[in-house]
Design an enzyme around this catalytic site. Structure first.
Site, short mmCIF file in Angstrom:
data_model
loop_
_atom_site.label_atom_id
_atom_site.label_comp_id
_atom_site.label_asym_id
_atom_site.label_seq_id
_atom_site.Cartn_x
_atom_site.Cartn_y
_atom_site.Cartn_z
N CYS A 140 -10.67 22.04 16.58
CA CYS A 140 -10.97 22.54 18.38
C CYS A 140 -10.21 21.39 19.02
O CYS A 140 -11.06 20.68 19.72
CB CYS A 140 -12.14 22.86 18.54
N TYR A 195 -2.64 6.46 3.37
CA TYR A 195 -3.23 6.71 4.74
C TYR A 195 -3.55 8.28 5.05
O TYR A 195 -3.44 8.90 6.06
CB TYR A 195 -2.64 5.99 5.71
N GLY A 205 0.97 -1.33 0.00
CA GLY A 205 -0.14 -0.03 0.09
C GLY A 205 0.90 1.18 0.08
O GLY A 205 1.22 1.84 -1.03
N ARG A 206 1.34 1.59 1.13
CA ARG A 206 2.13 2.77 1.43
C ARG A 206 3.17 2.97 0.29
O ARG A 206 3.44 4.11 -0.14
CB ARG A 206 2.83 2.72 2.87
C1 PLP Z 1 -2.75 -2.34 5.53
C2 PLP Z 1 -2.79 -3.58 4.94
C3 PLP Z 1 -1.73 -3.86 4.01
C4 PLP Z 1 -0.80 -2.65 3.45
O1 PLP Z 1 0.22 -2.25 4.21
P1 PLP Z 1 1.34 -0.90 3.82
O2 PLP Z 1 2.08 -1.02 4.87
O3 PLP Z 1 0.46 0.01 3.12
O4 PLP Z 1 2.07 -1.66 2.62
C5 PLP Z 1 -1.70 -5.06 3.46
N1 PLP Z 1 -2.19 -5.92 3.76
C6 PLP Z 1 -3.04 -6.15 4.83
C7 PLP Z 1 -3.91 -7.25 5.22
C8 PLP Z 1 -3.18 -4.71 5.34
O5 PLP Z 1 -3.97 -4.98 6.35
#
Ligand code: PLP
Length: 420
Positions: free
Chosen positions: A342, A371, A275-276
């Site tokens: 706030c 995120y 993801g990241r």
């Molecule tokens: C959040 C998540 C990812 C992605 O994680 P990253 O750190 O953004 O690469 C992959 N698999 C599962 C099951 C997750 O919960």
């Protein structure tokens, strides 16, 4: 690597000046670079070379339809954690056969939806989920492909909120107990065991926890094969970190190389859930300074973006680079960049040396592509900000700024309150 750079003192995203976008769409907004996203996917995907693999982008890190489509166009699949994410991914054009579904709390309606669509596999996180899925599949006359998400009890050495592979975390099934669960699953008529899955955490900056995990997964697969349980897919999750500040995470090529090496001769299709690492450095949050304020104790730069737009600093104390959109000669100050919310926890950067921005100036909050928007909320009744994608010399609004009407959509004052 990313395509945010200065030219003649102006911050550009690819071929477009960030200030020009701000003039058109207003502030705050998220801004993504198409070339960066595409490049990140390609580098990551190619890191696994000829090894059979599928890159399933973790939708929760950035779920905009356009962003999903970029990865889908490159042959990617998705890792989802809810019915809503499945809906998005399908709308973006993903093939159901490239969808893996993770998460500790799948609802019955979500399970049925995913079964209807015929996704690649469910990553099962508890014995009860196994039974519920088997029952649902039976009722629908389907056979659900499953992996057990195992918890290997490995410390990912990251922030506790994003550690998932330790015994005390809610995720997965204890790896030592998982063989027994596989044997139970084998007896369930509406399930087909196809894989082993794992995800130990996020923003990992070292390879060793991954390698340690792989060692345990290999042992597990060998044990399963002795029980005549064939494993076709090994899903090793996501979690590879990025550079926000001083971190030096392994390059995806290095990550790929060590994983391939570790898994030689295993004869499984690898599934990866980044993801990241794909989106984090491909996006920024652009905000405008409203006021500056010197109190007796501190100097505050008050911007129009806040913790509801980018929660990571408040939630995890995380660091995002702060850069001017238009460079000029100025002093630096120790300041906190805060928003209008706030809450005293509302900050984008806290007690840091940064340019002494003046009211009206644009500020780029770097590495906000992962995120960022997906964790944003309407807290303080703030409309969620637009998302913009730059492709070469053009920019596209890929999500419009919410309106005040959007804020109250679905709300109703019941008749008992209206004197009717
Ligand atoms: C959040 C998540 C990812 C992605 O994680 P990253 O750190 O953004 O690469 C992959 N698999 C599962 C099951 C997750 O919960």
């Amino acid at each position: 690597m990313h395509h945010f750079h200065y030219s003649n003192g102006q911050l550009y995203c690819e071929g477009v000046a960030v200030a020009a976008i701000a003039a058109k769409v207003g502030t705050p907004f998220y801004l993504y670079s198409h070339a960066t996203l595409q490049h990140h996917f390609q580098v990551f995907d190619r890191a696994f070379g000829e090894t059979p693999h599928l890159v399933c982008f973790a939708v929760k890190s950035n779920s905009n339809l356009a962003i999903l489509r970029i990865f889908i166009n490159q042959g990617g699949g998705v890792d989802i954690v809810s019915g809503g994410e499945l809906f998005r991914a399908l709308r973006a054009g993903v093939a159901p056969g490239k969808v893996v579904y993770s998460g500790v709390g799948k609802r019955p309606d979500e399970i049925r939806y995913a079964l209807e669509q015929g996704i690649l596999m469910f990553n099962i996180e508890s014995p009860q989920e196994l039974q519920v899925l088997n029952q649902a599949a039976g009722q629908m006359g389907r056979r659900a492909r499953i992996a057990l998400r195992v918890n290997p009890d490995v410390d990912p050495q990251t922030h506790p909120y994003i550690s998932t592979g330790l015994k005390q975390n809610k995720f997965g099934i204890d790896i030592d107990r998982s063989v027994a669960e596989y044997l139970i699953a084998k007896q369930l008529p509406h399930l087909e065991i196809v894989g082993v899955a794992c995800h130990i955490g996020s923003q990992l900056t070292q390879l060793s926890p991954f390698i340690e995990t792989l060692g345990r997964l290999k042992e597990l697969i060998a044990r399963l094969r002795r029980e005549d349980i064939q494993i076709r897919y090994l899903d090793i999750g996501g979690g590879l970190g990025i550079q926000y500040n001083e971190e030096t995470p392994p390059h995806p090529v290095e990550y790929g190389r060590s994983i391939i090496q570790e898994l030689q001769g295993l004869d499984c299709t690898l599934i990866l859930e980044p993801g990241r690492v794909l989106v984090g450095n491909a996006g920024i949050l652009v905000t405008k300074v409203l006021f500056t304020k010197q109190t007796e104790a501190k100097y505050f730069i008050i911007a129009d973006a806040a913790m509801n737009d980018l929660a990571r600093p408040s939630l995890y104390g995380s660091y995002h680079g702060i850069q001017p959109v238009v460079e000029k000669d100025r002093r630096e100050v120790t300041a906190s960049l805060v928003g209008p919310i706030c809450e005293s926890g509302d900050f984008l950067a806290k007690d840091r040396l940064m340019p002494a921005f003046d009211p009206g100036e644009l500020v780029a909050v770097m590495s906000a592509g992962a995120y960022g928007f997906t964790m944003s909320s309407n807290y303080n009744s703030r409309p969620r900000v637009p998302e913009i994608l730059v492709h070469k010399n053009e920019f596209y609004v890929i999500r419009q700024r919410e309106t005040y009407e959007d804020l109250i959509r679905g709300e109703e004052i019941p008749i008992c309150l209206t004197g009717g």
